[in-house]
Design a protein around this motif. Sequence first.
Motif, PDB file in Angstrom:
ATOM      1  N   TRP A  15     -12.528   5.436   3.667  1.00  0.00           N
ATOM      2  CA  TRP A  15     -11.133   4.997   3.808  1.00  0.00           C
ATOM      3  C   TRP A  15     -10.406   4.979   2.473  1.00  0.00           C
ATOM      4  O   TRP A  15      -9.241   5.333   2.379  1.00  0.00           O
ATOM      5  N   ARG A  16     -11.105   4.540   1.451  1.00  0.00           N
ATOM      6  CA  ARG A  16     -10.518   4.463   0.119  1.00  0.00           C
ATOM      7  C   ARG A  16     -10.121   5.854  -0.377  1.00  0.00           C
ATOM      8  O   ARG A  16      -9.003   6.071  -0.844  1.00  0.00           O
ATOM      9  N   ALA A  19      -7.193   7.312   1.580  1.00  0.00           N
ATOM     10  CA  ALA A  19      -5.912   6.759   1.128  1.00  0.00           C
ATOM     11  C   ALA A  19      -5.451   7.448  -0.154  1.00  0.00           C
ATOM     12  O   ALA A  19      -4.269   7.775  -0.302  1.00  0.00           O
ATOM     13  N   SER A  23      -2.223   9.980  -0.331  1.00  0.00           N
ATOM     14  CA  SER A  23      -1.194   9.646  -1.319  1.00  0.00           C
ATOM     15  C   SER A  23      -1.007  10.811  -2.285  1.00  0.00           C
ATOM     16  O   SER A  23       0.123  11.177  -2.614  1.00  0.00           O
ATOM     17  N   THR A 119       5.964  -1.012  -0.369  1.00  0.00           N
ATOM     18  CA  THR A 119       4.933  -1.203   0.640  1.00  0.00           C
ATOM     19  C   THR A 119       3.828  -0.171   0.517  1.00  0.00           C
ATOM     20  O   THR A 119       2.648  -0.497   0.687  1.00  0.00           O
ATOM     21  N   HIS A 120       4.159   1.063   0.205  1.00  0.00           N
ATOM     22  CA  HIS A 120       3.110   2.074   0.061  1.00  0.00           C
ATOM     23  C   HIS A 120       2.146   1.672  -1.050  1.00  0.00           C
ATOM     24  O   HIS A 120       0.931   1.731  -0.882  1.00  0.00           O
ATOM     25  N   THR A 122       1.559  -1.300  -2.135  1.00  0.00           N
ATOM     26  CA  THR A 122       0.835  -2.481  -1.677  1.00  0.00           C
ATOM     27  C   THR A 122      -0.300  -2.091  -0.730  1.00  0.00           C
ATOM     28  O   THR A 122      -1.404  -2.643  -0.806  1.00  0.00           O
ATOM     29  N   LEU A 123      -0.056  -1.138   0.146  1.00  0.00           N
ATOM     30  CA  LEU A 123      -1.112  -0.686   1.054  1.00  0.00           C
ATOM     31  C   LEU A 123      -2.271  -0.040   0.300  1.00  0.00           C
ATOM     32  O   LEU A 123      -3.435  -0.233   0.671  1.00  0.00           O
ATOM     33  N   ILE A 124      -1.968   0.708  -0.741  1.00  0.00           N
ATOM     34  CA  ILE A 124      -3.042   1.275  -1.566  1.00  0.00           C
ATOM     35  C   ILE A 124      -3.853   0.148  -2.195  1.00  0.00           C
ATOM     36  O   ILE A 124      -5.086   0.183  -2.220  1.00  0.00           O
ATOM     37  N   ILE A 126      -4.260  -2.869  -1.052  1.00  0.00           N
ATOM     38  CA  ILE A 126      -5.036  -3.527   0.008  1.00  0.00           C
ATOM     39  C   ILE A 126      -6.284  -2.719   0.343  1.00  0.00           C
ATOM     40  O   ILE A 126      -7.387  -3.262   0.425  1.00  0.00           O
ATOM     41  N   VAL A 127      -6.127  -1.409   0.516  1.00  0.00           N
ATOM     42  CA  VAL A 127      -7.285  -0.562   0.813  1.00  0.00           C
ATOM     43  C   VAL A 127      -8.287  -0.628  -0.343  1.00  0.00           C
ATOM     44  O   VAL A 127      -9.493  -0.738  -0.121  1.00  0.00           O
TER      45      VAL A 127
END
Length: 146
Positions: A15-16, A19, A23, A119-120, A122-124, A126-127
């Motif tokens: 998943w990491r 992402a 990106s 937000t993008h 921030t999502l990175i 979080i992952v």
Amino acid sequence: MMRAALARGWGRLGWRGLALLLSGISWITYGASLTVQPRYGTVRGIQVLLGWVDMAVWGWAWIGAGLVAAVYAVARPGRDLPGIAAAMAPPLLWAAAYALGGLSGTSATAWGAVMPWGTHATLIAIVAYLTRPRLIVPRVVRHGEH
């Protein structure tokens, strides 16, 4: 045969890495569009950055960050921090530029781009946090303890 190859690929990426790869591809294509023909709203929204360098340079910066993120997509967690930084830095910069654009009055609609870009990033984060390597710390037993 194909299933085994996909399983090995996913085992390496996870998943990491996915992402970072997505990106990276996104930043490469977005940067290319900035160098070829930036949208009017983008130019107005990030006017504060255009005082430093022109849009083509910012486009190449996005492309460079995208390449770094994509390359580090296959790195092991913990060794991929340059990729994570490269995936997060451009959207954070854009979010800040749009916020400043809105506050300075150069763009009446710049506020609408602050959260999507922020937000993008921030999502990175979080992952990256959820998939971070767990450190195994041995329990120290002192003399006389059981």
